[in-house]
Design a protein around this motif. Structure first.
Motif: not given
Length: 301
Positions: A112, A206, A208, A255-256, A294-295
């Motif tokens: 982030n 979480y 994402i 963003d996550w 996902n990351l």
């Protein structure tokens, strides 16, 4: 595709993500700020907005060539010990100012950002922002005024206390803590954050991008982060809480993130905090949620 990971290989999560991103075809390097300015070189022109980064092994990257940067750990800068403490402080201030400017000027996608990191450090403001967007938070008091703390304790059946800055050191407030001499001594050293104790279950979500993955965390500990034997059970959030999770991430410029909830016996979700750089490997292994993938998608798209 050039991707940087803020941190170094000694961090398990940084190393894990570097390995997976490399397998996906990205060129990945660590951005270890502790090597600045001794081994890491950087420059930036505010007029042209042109800048570059030279890594310790000599690889040179223009800012525009860096696709994305994953914020894992920020270690500040390292200034070798100088005999003159004044010069030492000047060197530190100049290095940090240059680094902060560089990190905010870099046009890459940060996951982030510096702004999100700074906001996270102000936990009282984080709680207030959540309240502003309609999320329920615990009754909380931050300060070092003993009379107000005693008044707060009187109106709640059970109270916990924690560092204002955050961290896994939550404890139940006892009569011993409130002994006048002890309380005054503590509050002359630093303020504290106290909250009403919320009975119920811990849930971590979480977020994402637009995806939300949640699990119930079964642990007898006041702070489940201190329980290495906590059990993780995948859990579907109510739609309203799902939307709140996405709204929190947006409001906090994340963003996550990992959001911690306390769920009361009546199924009411109470927001506790949102972490801009949470650990995730154990959570992923226990639940099967595709957090790593996902990351990777977030960083490569």
């Amino acid at each position: 595709m050039n991707i940087l990971i803020l941190g170094n290989s000694s961090d398990t999560h940084a190393a894990h993500l570097k390995n997976v991103l490399t397998q996906a075809g990205a060129r990945v390097d660590y951005l270890d700020t502790n090597l600045f300015p001794t081994q890491l070189r950087m420059s930036w022109n505010p007029n042209t907005q042109i800048g570059c980064l030279t890594l310790p092994e000599g690889r040179r990257l223009k800012l525009q060539e860096i696709h994305s940067i994953f914020w894992r750990t920020f270690s500040g800068v390292y200034i070798p010990q100088l005999k003159d403490s004044y010069q030492q402080q000047i060197a530190f201030n100049d290095s940090m100012s240059a680094l902060r400017s560089f990190m905010q000027a870099c046009p890459s996608r940060w996951v982030n950002s510096w702004q999100a990191y700074q906001f996270h450090k102000e936990k009282p403001l984080q709680l207030n922002k959540a309240k502003q967007i309609g999320v329920t938070i615990p009754d909380t008091l931050i300060g070092n005024h003993p009379e107000e703390i005693l008044e707060f304790v009187q109106i709640h059946e059970k109270v916990i206390f924690k560092p204002v800055y955050g961290g896994a050191h939550t404890q139940v407030l006892t009569e011993e803590h409130l002994e006048p001499k002890r309380l005054n001594l503590v509050l002359m050293l630093s303020p504290i954050a106290i909250q009403e104790y919320i009975p119920g279950t811990n849930v971590r979500s979480y977020v994402i991008g637009e995806s939300v993955y949640s699990a119930e965390i079964r642990s007898p500990a006041i702070d489940f982060r201190e329980d290495t034997d906590a059990e993780l059970i995948p859990r579907e959030l109510p739609e309203a809480v799902q939307q709140q999770s996405l709204a929190i991430a947006k409001a906090f410029m994340l963003d996550w993130t990992a959001i911690d909830w306390r769920v009361k016996p009546n199924n009411e979700y109470i927001f506790l905090e949102a972490n801009p750089s949470p650990m995730f490997i154990h959570f992923e292994n226990e639940t099967g949620f595709p957090i790593t993938q996902n990351l990777v998608n977030l960083l490569m798209n």
